[in-house]
Scaffold this motif. Structure first.
Motif, mmCIF file in Angstrom:
data_model
loop_
_atom_site.group_PDB
_atom_site.id
_atom_site.type_symbol
_atom_site.label_atom_id
_atom_site.label_comp_id
_atom_site.label_asym_id
_atom_site.label_seq_id
_atom_site.Cartn_x
_atom_site.Cartn_y
_atom_site.Cartn_z
ATOM 1 N N TYR A 1 0.836 -1.198 0.000
ATOM 2 C CA TYR A 1 0.000 0.000 0.000
ATOM 3 C C TYR A 1 0.877 1.257 0.000
ATOM 4 C CZ TYR A 1 -3.626 3.352 1.123
ATOM 5 O OH TYR A 1 -4.479 4.427 1.075
ATOM 6 N N VAL A 2 1.979 1.207 0.735
ATOM 7 C CA VAL A 2 2.911 2.340 0.741
ATOM 8 C C VAL A 2 3.545 2.506 -0.637
ATOM 9 C CG1 VAL A 2 5.048 3.220 1.744
ATOM 10 C CG2 VAL A 2 3.330 2.179 3.220
ATOM 11 N N ILE B 1 1.194 4.503 -2.648
ATOM 12 C CA ILE B 1 1.273 5.931 -2.347
ATOM 13 C C ILE B 1 2.437 6.565 -3.105
ATOM 14 C CG2 ILE B 1 1.725 7.642 -0.533
ATOM 15 C CD1 ILE B 1 0.254 5.799 1.418
ATOM 16 N N ASP C 1 1.500 6.931 -6.673
ATOM 17 C CA ASP C 1 0.576 8.053 -6.862
ATOM 18 C C ASP C 1 1.327 9.384 -6.894
ATOM 19 O OD1 ASP C 1 -1.494 6.257 -6.872
ATOM 20 O OD2 ASP C 1 -2.148 6.680 -4.819
ATOM 21 N N ILE C 2 2.281 9.549 -5.965
ATOM 22 C CA ILE C 2 3.065 10.786 -5.923
ATOM 23 C C ILE C 2 3.834 10.979 -7.231
ATOM 24 C CG2 ILE C 2 5.016 11.940 -4.793
ATOM 25 C CD1 ILE C 2 4.067 10.629 -2.166
ATOM 26 N N ILE D 1 2.263 17.065 1.296
ATOM 27 C CA ILE D 1 1.249 16.004 1.253
ATOM 28 C C ILE D 1 -0.142 16.618 1.352
ATOM 29 C CG2 ILE D 1 0.409 13.885 2.321
ATOM 30 C CD1 ILE D 1 3.234 13.473 3.453
ATOM 31 N N ASN E 1 -3.057 14.813 0.385
ATOM 32 C CA ASN E 1 -4.010 13.756 0.698
ATOM 33 C C ASN E 1 -4.021 13.522 2.211
ATOM 34 O OD1 ASN E 1 -4.878 10.913 1.265
ATOM 35 N ND2 ASN E 1 -5.197 10.863 -0.943
ATOM 36 N N GLU F 1 -5.336 11.178 4.118
ATOM 37 C CA GLU F 1 -5.016 9.814 4.557
ATOM 38 C C GLU F 1 -3.517 9.552 4.441
ATOM 39 O OE1 GLU F 1 -7.045 7.707 6.057
ATOM 40 O OE2 GLU F 1 -8.521 9.317 5.946
ATOM 41 N N HIS F 2 -2.901 10.048 3.387
ATOM 42 C CA HIS F 2 -1.456 9.869 3.218
ATOM 43 C C HIS F 2 -0.701 10.610 4.321
ATOM 44 C CE1 HIS F 2 -1.934 8.954 -1.382
ATOM 45 N NE2 HIS F 2 -2.538 8.072 -0.599
ATOM 46 N N ILE G 1 -0.760 8.630 7.530
ATOM 47 C CA ILE G 1 0.198 7.520 7.473
ATOM 48 C C ILE G 1 1.620 8.033 7.672
ATOM 49 C CG2 ILE G 1 1.213 5.763 5.954
ATOM 50 C CD1 ILE G 1 -1.607 5.468 4.720
ATOM 51 N N TYR G 2 1.946 9.142 7.012
ATOM 52 C CA TYR G 2 3.289 9.723 7.145
ATOM 53 C C TYR G 2 3.565 10.083 8.604
ATOM 54 C CZ TYR G 2 7.405 12.601 6.267
ATOM 55 O OH TYR G 2 8.686 13.118 6.283
#
Length: 254
Positions: free
Chosen positions: A172-173, A176, A179-180, A230, A232, A234-235, A238-239
């Motif tokens: 999942y990471v 991310i 996506d970036i 960042i 997002n 949700e991102h 997580i960060y």
């Protein structure tokens, strides 16, 4: 000749089927599943059946279905004399205790349909309720893989949890990161050597000793720069959680 019935048509069922059918002394006599379209994959090399009430006799029944369907499917095997084993990481062997001979045949690997896996490298975790069942599962496991482990149900649950962190969460990471890259017209290919080197280090050393990055070196300035970029939510969560955990691990806090 070992006769096997596979119950299920998903990723694990398909990969087990592909591997088992390469051995001359193993016969997959039947694959059972409710989805005719999914069953078609197995039809050239085995009998296929959509009714769980028409399961053939075999030495081993491998239940490779979703966790929530495991109990229901196992009931259809009531009275079968062969060994009944499930392939699930997080469910106790005791879910099969109504059967005289039962156990677990758990391949610890990520499986994707149409993506080949060298089964010789796949760790196979086995458990059984008696010596006869254990002997059969151990013998089959050692034919299929060079990495066979005796693992109890409680140990397997913990192993499955560890695997979720290592595989599911890390993937999942990766998404991310992908996506970036896409959002900024960058090729994800640039990061692939980093992914491979990180995984390689994890297999060669204790991961704690090779941790790097701004959290590890207490680089709060870089951390703030990252957080500003960042968008997002949700991102960002997580960060923050991951960075705070790394800072705490190495003696610092945000």
């Amino acid at each position: 000749m070992l006769e096997v019935v596979i119950l299920g048509t998903g990723n694990i069922a398909q990969h087990l089927f592909n591997t088992l059918t390469t051995y001359n002394d193993i016969t997959v006599v039947q694959v059972v599943g409710r989805n005719p379209k999914a069953l078609a994959y197995f039809g050239e090399k085995s009998d296929i059946q959509t009714s769980f009430k028409k399961i053939k006799t075999a030495d081993l029944y491998i239940i490779a279905v979703s966790d929530n369907a495991l109990g229901d499917v196992s009931h259809y095997l009531h009275g079968k004399k062969g060994v009944i084993a499930h392939t699930t990481g997080s469910i106790s062997m005791n879910i099969l205790q109504e059967h005289k001979n039962h156990g677990v045949f758990y391949p610890l690997q990520t499986f994707t349909k149409n993506q080949k896996v060298n089964f010789k490298t796949v760790p196979l975790c086995i458990e059984a309720n008696n010596n006869e069942s254990y002997s059969l599962l151990k013998k089959l496991a050692e034919v299929l893989s060079d990495n066979v482990y005796d693992i109890t149900s409680e140990q397997r649950k913990k192993l499955h949890l560890a695997a979720v962190f290592i595989n599911n969460f890390s993937n999942y990471v990766y998404q991310i990161g992908n996506d970036i890259c896409e959002e900024n017209n960058l090729s994800f290919d640039i990061l692939k050597p980093l992914i491979l080197e990180t995984a390689k280090k994890a297999t060669l050393f204790n991961p704690e000793t090779v941790q790097t990055g701004p959290g590890r070196r207490n680089d709060l300035e870089t951390i703030d720069i990252h957080k500003e970029q960042i968008k997002n939510i949700e991102h960002l969560k997580i960060y923050n959680v991951m960075t705070d955990a790394i800072l705490s691990k190495y003696g610092k806090k945000l």
